[in-house]
Design a protein around this motif. Structure first.
Motif, PDB file in Angstrom:
ATOM      1  N   TYR A   6      28.269  -2.262  51.158  1.00 44.07           N
ATOM      2  CA  TYR A   6      27.376  -2.274  52.247  1.00 44.07           C
ATOM      3  C   TYR A   6      27.930  -3.539  53.344  1.00 44.07           C
ATOM      4  O   TYR A   6      27.943  -2.368  54.284  1.00 44.07           O
ATOM      5  N   SER A  47      33.365  11.591  57.725  1.00 36.88           N
ATOM      6  CA  SER A  47      32.136  10.160  57.775  1.00 36.88           C
ATOM      7  C   SER A  47      32.398   9.996  58.405  1.00 36.88           C
ATOM      8  O   SER A  47      31.241   9.055  59.709  1.00 36.88           O
ATOM      9  N   GLY A  51      29.297   8.581  62.216  1.00 37.44           N
ATOM     10  CA  GLY A  51      29.244   7.952  62.418  1.00 37.44           C
ATOM     11  C   GLY A  51      29.508   7.311  63.261  1.00 37.44           C
ATOM     12  O   GLY A  51      28.186   6.025  63.501  1.00 37.44           O
ATOM     13  N   TRP A 203      27.304  11.010  53.528  1.00 39.62           N
ATOM     14  CA  TRP A 203      25.856   9.521  54.509  1.00 39.62           C
ATOM     15  C   TRP A 203      25.625   8.555  54.606  1.00 39.62           C
ATOM     16  O   TRP A 203      25.182   7.892  55.777  1.00 39.62           O
ATOM     17  N   VAL A 204      25.556   8.052  52.869  1.00 36.95           N
ATOM     18  CA  VAL A 204      25.905   6.447  53.265  1.00 36.95           C
ATOM     19  C   VAL A 204      26.944   5.904  53.859  1.00 36.95           C
ATOM     20  O   VAL A 204      26.208   4.335  54.173  1.00 36.95           O
ATOM     21  N   ALA A 206      28.884   6.703  56.348  1.00 33.91           N
ATOM     22  CA  ALA A 206      28.609   7.214  57.328  1.00 33.91           C
ATOM     23  C   ALA A 206      27.475   6.496  58.065  1.00 33.91           C
ATOM     24  O   ALA A 206      27.229   6.073  59.160  1.00 33.91           O
ATOM     25  N   GLY A 207      26.117   6.737  57.089  1.00 35.84           N
ATOM     26  CA  GLY A 207      24.786   5.857  57.996  1.00 35.84           C
ATOM     27  C   GLY A 207      25.002   4.083  58.188  1.00 35.84           C
ATOM     28  O   GLY A 207      24.760   4.222  59.605  1.00 35.84           O
ATOM     29  N   LEU A 208      25.803   3.307  57.640  1.00 38.47           N
ATOM     30  CA  LEU A 208      26.252   1.608  57.689  1.00 38.47           C
ATOM     31  C   LEU A 208      27.173   2.265  58.460  1.00 38.47           C
ATOM     32  O   LEU A 208      27.042   1.019  59.684  1.00 38.47           O
ATOM     33  N   ALA A 210      27.616   3.895  61.112  1.00 41.58           N
ATOM     34  CA  ALA A 210      26.409   4.738  62.557  1.00 41.58           C
ATOM     35  C   ALA A 210      25.915   3.342  63.182  1.00 41.58           C
ATOM     36  O   ALA A 210      26.075   3.099  64.392  1.00 41.58           O
ATOM     37  N   LEU A 211      25.582   3.042  62.122  1.00 43.40           N
ATOM     38  CA  LEU A 211      24.572   1.788  62.184  1.00 43.40           C
ATOM     39  C   LEU A 211      25.142   0.106  63.185  1.00 43.40           C
ATOM     40  O   LEU A 211      25.111  -0.040  63.914  1.00 43.40           O
TER      41      LEU A 211
END
Length: 249
Positions: A6, A47, A51, A203-204, A206-208, A210-211
């Protein structure tokens, strides 16, 4: 995913967002990171694009002062970026995985070369800046080709666009960089939307990214331009070489 993964993916997103706002080769950081954590190369590319799209928008917003007066130009050149991105996405989704495995190491290598020769491109930009260039048909065409490249893989797309815009437009480097950020954000957003509709996104991851890339986009716009260029290029090229090794082994 472990806690370490993560953190690593988030930090890769921060680094990529920063680098994309300043130089334009953040994919050479995030793509190898995703592959290292076990994502298949095509899924990693998809991904990664999803992101990095918010980070590209963040970087463009950070350069909004340098965008004043460029609206009509960016609408015209943006159409080339959108068309190119759609073609690149179609190629990525339509070609077999074997083609991707054969093409991507070459594209990563091209990205590394572009990062290395960026000082030379910058000198070319400075040489041409006094000439009255206004972004005609040739610039539109090359921006479209860069969009195809970006829709398919995106590594060092920003470096490529900086060279195209810098040589083709009579603008300062900061205004060229601002325009580059808008065009790359268009390419990434179009590709991301297409991938979210029809492709397999992690998605996990890509989301990380993105943030992290949103944070990095602001860092790049305000602080990243002060980083030593030689160190930045060395890091990018090193990661790119590692990516090529991982893809070819």
């Amino acid at each position: 995913m472990s806690g370490f993964e993560y953190i690593a993916v988030f930090l890769a997103g921060v680094g990529a967002g920063t680098i994309n706002a300043v130089v334009g080769s953040g994919t050479l950081i995030t793509f190898p990171t995703l592959v290292a954590f076990g994502l298949p190369p095509v899924t990693a590319t998809i991904s990664n694009t999803v992101g990095l799209a918010p980070g590209a928008i963040s970087g463009a917003w950070g350069y909004r002062r340098e965008l004043v007066g460029q609206k009509s130009r960016l609408i015209r050149l943006g159409s080339a970026s959108v068309i190119g991105a759609l073609i690149g996405v179609a190629l990525l989704l339509g070609l077999p995985d074997s083609a991707f495995h054969a093409i991507v190491p070459v594209l990563v290598g091209l990205g590394c070369v572009l990062v290395i020769i960026q000082p030379w491109l910058s000198r070319k930009v400075a040489h041409r800046r006094s000439q009255k260039q206004h972004g005609g048909g040739a610039v539109w065409t090359f921006v479209g080709l860069a969009g195809i490249y970006g829709g398919y893989f995106a590594a060092a797309q920003g470096v490529l666009l900086t060279g195209i815009l810098g040589i083709g437009l009579n603008e300062s480097l900061q205004r060229v960089n601002a325009a580059k950020n808008v065009l790359t954000s268009l390419v990434n957003t179009v590709a991301a939307v297409c991938f979210m509709i029809v492709a397999d996104v992690s998605w996990v991851h890509a989301g990380l990214i993105a943030l992290g890339s949103v944070v990095g986009g602001q860092v790049g716009a305000h602080v990243g331009r002060r980083l030593p260029p030689l160190l930045l290029r060395a890091i990018i090229v090193t990661v790119g070489v590692i990516a090529i090794y991982m893809l070819l082994r």
